[in-house]
Design a protein around this motif. Structure first.
Motif, PDB file in Angstrom:
ATOM      1  N   ASP A  87      23.908  64.662   2.910  1.00 32.79           N
ATOM      2  CA  ASP A  87      25.548  65.479   2.547  1.00 32.79           C
ATOM      3  C   ASP A  87      26.892  64.461   3.501  1.00 32.79           C
ATOM      4  N   GLU A  98      29.685  62.414   2.029  1.00 26.74           N
ATOM      5  CA  GLU A  98      31.308  62.897   1.802  1.00 26.74           C
ATOM      6  C   GLU A  98      31.615  61.642   2.761  1.00 26.74           C
ATOM      7  N   THR A 132      32.652  58.730   0.208  1.00 27.56           N
ATOM      8  CA  THR A 132      33.225  59.713  -0.562  1.00 27.56           C
ATOM      9  C   THR A 132      34.658  59.619   0.082  1.00 27.56           C
ATOM     10  N   GLU A 174      29.009  70.482   6.877  1.00 21.73           N
ATOM     11  CA  GLU A 174      29.790  70.586   4.542  1.00 21.73           C
ATOM     12  C   GLU A 174      30.812  70.292   4.826  1.00 21.73           C
ATOM     13  N   LYS A 219      33.761  69.025   2.761  1.00 16.60           N
ATOM     14  CA  LYS A 219      34.039  69.359   1.117  1.00 16.60           C
ATOM     15  C   LYS A 219      35.969  67.983   0.656  1.00 16.60           C
ATOM     16  N   VAL A 220      36.152  66.909   0.393  1.00 15.69           N
ATOM     17  CA  VAL A 220      37.011  66.196   0.198  1.00 15.69           C
ATOM     18  C   VAL A 220      37.939  66.893  -0.307  1.00 15.69           C
TER      19      VAL A 220
END
Length: 188
Positions: free
Chosen positions: A7, A11, A14, A169, A171-172
């Motif tokens: 993950d 990310e 991304t 973790e 988050k974009v």
């Protein structure tokens, strides 16, 4: 060997794409990006290297480019210069600032999750210096090519070198055009 969660790798890829979209420098002639899966630096003899560092990992961002006629013309138009020839200093300052903007965007988003990040300034190097990155143990890499009017301007490679297990973790935050106060970089 440190374990890097899939993950986190996804990310980072991304974040690179979002950073390239945010770094658009020309509203009249926007560039297009595409993920290449591998380096696309053939024919590009120069690079800017930037790093984002934490106590647990380093992200190395490399902008591969050549001072081609197409790229010079793109820079001239983006800077709104009334000339067909651009001075080397202005060209390299522009490319370095684009790299700085891309890396800064990635750092800003990572910084929402990862504490104590540092970021280098852009360093213009020859392709010979690329061997350093290849000598490192790379835990993840992703590559994007940037084009305008079907001409390659530059490519960007992101490398992750982890010293410890990474289980972040991230988050974009994808922004709408309305969320951004200015879509153009200001160069001095």
């Amino acid at each position: 060997m440190p374990m890097v969660k899939d993950d986190f790798k996804r990310e980072l890829g991304t974040l690179l794409k979002v950073a390239l979209d945010e770094a658009q420098v020309s509203s009249t002639n926007p560039w297009a990006t595409r993920e290449t899966g591998e380096e696309t630096n053939k024919g590009m003899d120069e690079l800017f290297m930037l790093t984002i560092s934490s106590q647990l990992f380093r992200v190395i961002l490399i902008m591969h480019f050549a001072k081609s006629r197409a790229f010079e013309q793109y820079v001239t138009e983006a800077l709104k210069l009334n000339t067909t020839v651009i001075e080397d200093d202005k060209f390299y300052d522009f490319v370095g600032e684009v790299g700085n903007s891309i890396c800064g965007s990635i750092k800003r988003e990572l910084g929402r999750t990862v504490p104590s990040l540092g970021m280098s300034t852009p360093n213009r190097l020859t392709m010979e210096c690329h061997k350093y990155v290849k000598s490192r143990r790379i835990d993840f890499q992703c590559h994007q090519e940037v084009r305008s009017d079907d001409q390659r301007l530059f490519s960007v490679s992101l490398y992750l070198c982890a010293d410890h297990e990474l289980d972040y973790e991230v988050k974009v935050a994808i922004k709408n055009e309305d969320d951004v106060s200015s879509g153009e970089l200001e160069f001095f």
